[in-house]
Design a protein around this motif. Structure first.
Motif, PDB file in Angstrom:
ATOM      1  N   LEU A   1     -13.931  22.407 -31.157  1.00 23.79           N
ATOM      2  CA  LEU A   1     -13.746  23.878 -30.863  1.00 23.79           C
ATOM      3  C   LEU A   1     -12.669  24.439 -32.014  1.00 23.79           C
ATOM      4  O   LEU A   1     -11.870  23.678 -32.398  1.00 23.79           O
ATOM      5  CB  LEU A   1     -12.886  23.833 -29.557  1.00 23.79           C
ATOM      6  CG  LEU A   1     -14.052  23.605 -28.271  1.00 23.79           C
ATOM      7  CD1 LEU A   1     -13.456  23.292 -27.057  1.00 23.79           C
ATOM      8  CD2 LEU A   1     -15.104  24.544 -28.083  1.00 23.79           C
ATOM      9  N   GLY A   2     -12.783  25.490 -32.338  1.00 22.50           N
ATOM     10  CA  GLY A   2     -12.153  26.452 -33.288  1.00 22.50           C
ATOM     11  C   GLY A   2     -12.583  26.505 -34.440  1.00 22.50           C
ATOM     12  O   GLY A   2     -12.157  27.055 -35.510  1.00 22.50           O
TER      13      GLY A   2
ATOM     14  N   PRO B   1     -13.974  35.766 -34.704  1.00 21.02           N
ATOM     15  CA  PRO B   1     -13.969  35.596 -36.334  1.00 21.02           C
ATOM     16  C   PRO B   1     -13.107  34.309 -36.915  1.00 21.02           C
ATOM     17  O   PRO B   1     -13.394  33.665 -37.855  1.00 21.02           O
ATOM     18  CB  PRO B   1     -13.562  36.869 -37.154  1.00 21.02           C
ATOM     19  CG  PRO B   1     -12.536  37.479 -35.693  1.00 21.02           C
ATOM     20  CD  PRO B   1     -13.063  37.126 -34.693  1.00 21.02           C
ATOM     21  N   ASN B   2     -12.193  34.144 -36.350  1.00 26.72           N
ATOM     22  CA  ASN B   2     -11.254  32.947 -36.603  1.00 26.72           C
ATOM     23  C   ASN B   2     -11.958  31.586 -36.317  1.00 26.72           C
ATOM     24  O   ASN B   2     -11.903  30.446 -36.928  1.00 26.72           O
ATOM     25  CB  ASN B   2     -10.062  32.937 -35.967  1.00 26.72           C
ATOM     26  CG  ASN B   2      -9.047  33.961 -36.287  1.00 26.72           C
ATOM     27  OD1 ASN B   2      -9.127  34.766 -37.444  1.00 26.72           O
ATOM     28  ND2 ASN B   2      -8.240  34.709 -35.167  1.00 26.72           N
TER      29      ASN B   2
ATOM     30  N   LEU C   1     -15.333  25.562 -41.183  1.00 28.50           N
ATOM     31  CA  LEU C   1     -14.133  25.051 -41.002  1.00 28.50           C
ATOM     32  C   LEU C   1     -13.156  25.734 -39.807  1.00 28.50           C
ATOM     33  O   LEU C   1     -12.358  25.130 -39.268  1.00 28.50           O
ATOM     34  CB  LEU C   1     -13.244  25.003 -42.311  1.00 28.50           C
ATOM     35  CG  LEU C   1     -13.708  24.146 -43.403  1.00 28.50           C
ATOM     36  CD1 LEU C   1     -13.094  24.135 -44.809  1.00 28.50           C
ATOM     37  CD2 LEU C   1     -13.660  22.685 -43.122  1.00 28.50           C
ATOM     38  N   GLY C   2     -13.447  27.227 -39.606  1.00 26.24           N
ATOM     39  CA  GLY C   2     -12.523  27.612 -38.790  1.00 26.24           C
ATOM     40  C   GLY C   2     -11.223  27.238 -38.917  1.00 26.24           C
ATOM     41  O   GLY C   2     -10.577  27.963 -39.927  1.00 26.24           O
ATOM     42  N   ILE C   3     -10.504  27.069 -38.019  1.00 25.99           N
ATOM     43  CA  ILE C   3      -8.917  26.899 -38.173  1.00 25.99           C
ATOM     44  C   ILE C   3      -8.436  25.734 -38.759  1.00 25.99           C
ATOM     45  O   ILE C   3      -7.149  25.613 -39.017  1.00 25.99           O
ATOM     46  CB  ILE C   3      -8.133  27.294 -36.822  1.00 25.99           C
ATOM     47  CG1 ILE C   3      -8.643  25.912 -35.882  1.00 25.99           C
ATOM     48  CG2 ILE C   3      -8.503  28.381 -35.875  1.00 25.99           C
ATOM     49  CD1 ILE C   3      -7.971  25.677 -34.623  1.00 25.99           C
TER      50      ILE C   3
ATOM     51  N   GLY D   1      -8.979  15.508 -40.878  1.00 26.60           N
ATOM     52  CA  GLY D   1      -8.964  14.494 -40.034  1.00 26.60           C
ATOM     53  C   GLY D   1      -9.322  14.777 -38.476  1.00 26.60           C
ATOM     54  O   GLY D   1      -8.750  15.815 -37.939  1.00 26.60           O
ATOM     55  N   LEU D   2      -9.954  13.916 -37.745  1.00 28.62           N
ATOM     56  CA  LEU D   2     -10.629  14.499 -36.339  1.00 28.62           C
ATOM     57  C   LEU D   2      -9.107  14.370 -35.555  1.00 28.62           C
ATOM     58  O   LEU D   2      -9.419  14.683 -34.188  1.00 28.62           O
ATOM     59  CB  LEU D   2     -11.545  13.347 -36.058  1.00 28.62           C
ATOM     60  CG  LEU D   2     -12.899  13.409 -36.744  1.00 28.62           C
ATOM     61  CD1 LEU D   2     -13.959  12.450 -36.210  1.00 28.62           C
ATOM     62  CD2 LEU D   2     -13.507  14.947 -36.676  1.00 28.62           C
ATOM     63  N   ALA D   3      -8.141  13.528 -35.898  1.00 28.74           N
ATOM     64  CA  ALA D   3      -7.367  13.489 -34.932  1.00 28.74           C
ATOM     65  C   ALA D   3      -6.719  14.906 -34.868  1.00 28.74           C
ATOM     66  O   ALA D   3      -5.887  14.958 -33.810  1.00 28.74           O
ATOM     67  CB  ALA D   3      -6.158  12.432 -35.338  1.00 28.74           C
ATOM     68  N   ASN D   4      -6.713  15.849 -35.885  1.00 31.00           N
ATOM     69  CA  ASN D   4      -6.044  17.260 -35.670  1.00 31.00           C
ATOM     70  C   ASN D   4      -6.905  18.267 -35.286  1.00 31.00           C
ATOM     71  O   ASN D   4      -6.735  19.442 -35.466  1.00 31.00           O
ATOM     72  CB  ASN D   4      -5.721  17.422 -37.120  1.00 31.00           C
ATOM     73  CG  ASN D   4      -4.784  16.724 -37.842  1.00 31.00           C
ATOM     74  OD1 ASN D   4      -3.626  16.231 -37.170  1.00 31.00           O
ATOM     75  ND2 ASN D   4      -4.968  15.873 -38.521  1.00 31.00           N
ATOM     76  N   VAL D   5      -8.279  17.713 -34.641  1.00 32.92           N
ATOM     77  CA  VAL D   5      -9.191  18.627 -34.202  1.00 32.92           C
ATOM     78  C   VAL D   5      -9.111  18.670 -32.821  1.00 32.92           C
ATOM     79  O   VAL D   5      -9.229  17.747 -32.107  1.00 32.92           O
ATOM     80  CB  VAL D   5     -10.710  18.195 -34.876  1.00 32.92           C
ATOM     81  CG1 VAL D   5     -11.718  19.012 -34.091  1.00 32.92           C
ATOM     82  CG2 VAL D   5     -10.896  18.459 -36.365  1.00 32.92           C
TER      83      VAL D   5
END
Length: 306
Positions: A168-169, A191-192, A197-199, A205-209
């Protein structure tokens, strides 16, 4: 205690017109001797979301609700709520037994209670990889986050507990099953969140998603929060085993870093058993219970905070 897991060395077929093939290079056989069945418990192809069956309408309605309601803000709030681990105190096996009461509405391949799927997956891996006990236990517990369906955990609706997960994001990838329902998701108009890539940043890294909220994320939080000694590969499998857009379709690779790509090899090993071991053949729970209790004792405290 530190657990060191030998990494599989994989050779990938680079032919763009063929499926990816993983071959054994050292001591871990990625085929494991497991024979993929021709059909699921209903006699249809696995993960066939278009096949007319008694499950099709239930599954499609599930994904309609899931894709409309899984927003970035919703997932952040659920992660904050459940991440406190204040819902209950109980053992791993007690949680397994609670899942006897539930059937996953998002699954087109099986309508058996969840504990049956857990044991089928774990026993299939145990048979083919007898020396990888961490993987046996990972299979047993990977879906325990579905306990959120239980009244004592808030009796969450199925659309925020089970089903395929996705980031999400950022933009919703078209490889996600029943992608058409995302047009009604409020994030689609933000729109963000509407770009690839979005935000996020490239290879963040997936740890930050932030992933859609569900049982994967919850069980990952439970395992980490209770200081499991399972290896990092196990935690990756638990957190992303429902992220089919990534590990089946190759989507969202732009968000992955090198560590994610290494861990993905283990998820490919696990996923075959998670998906194709589903059947109507029951596992004798009392017969296998002592073995899994010994693994739980090895890798977890006797009582966990949930």
């Amino acid at each position: 205690m530190t657990v060191i897991v030998p990494e599989p060395v994989l050779q990938v077929n680079n032919n763009p017109n063929s499926e990816t093939v993983y071959e054994e290079q050292h001591d871990l056989n990625l085929d494991g001797g497991f024979i993929v069945p021709d059909s699921n418990a209903f006699g249809h192809s696995f993960r066939d979301y278009e096949k007319e069956s008694k499950r099709k309408a239930v599954v499609e309605e599930f994904y309609r609700n899931n894709h409309i309601n899984q927003t970035y803000e919703f997932a952040k709030k659920k992660k904050e709520e459940y991440g406190k681990l204040q819902k209950a105190k109980m053992s791993i096996w007690e949680c397994c037994e609670l899942l006897n009461e539930f059937v996953d509405e998002s699954d087109p391949d099986l309508d058996e209670p969840q504990i049956e799927h857990l044991l089928q997956t774990a026993e299939a891996i145990r048979r083919d990889y007898p020396d990888q006990d961490w993987l046996h236990l990972t299979a047993l517990i990977h879906d325990l986050g579905k306990v959120m369906l239980h009244p004592s955990f808030g009796e969450e609706p199925q659309w925020c507990v089970v089903g395929d997960t996705f980031p999400l994001g950022c933009a919703f990838n078209e490889s996600i099953v029943h992608h058409q329902y995302f047009k009604e998701n409020p994030d689609s108009q933000n729109p963000n969140f509407s770009t690839k890539l979005g935000i996020y940043s490239e290879n963040c890294g997936l740890a930050n998603v932030t992933m859609s909220w569900g049982h994967d994320e919850y069980m990952y939080l439970v395992a980490k929060g209770n200081n499991t000694t399972l290896p990092p590969a196990a935690l990756f499998v638990i957190r992303f085993h429902s992220f089919y857009a990534m590990h089946r379709s190759g989507a969202y690779s732009c968000l992955m870093n090198d560590e994610d790509k290494e861990m993905l090899k283990w998820l490919h090993v696990f996923n075959k058993y998670d998906l194709y071991s589903k059947s109507k053949v029951r596992v004798n729970q009392e017969e296998v219970k002592p073995y899994y209790l010994s693994l739980i004792k090895k890798y977890f405290p006797a009582e966990l905070r949930w």
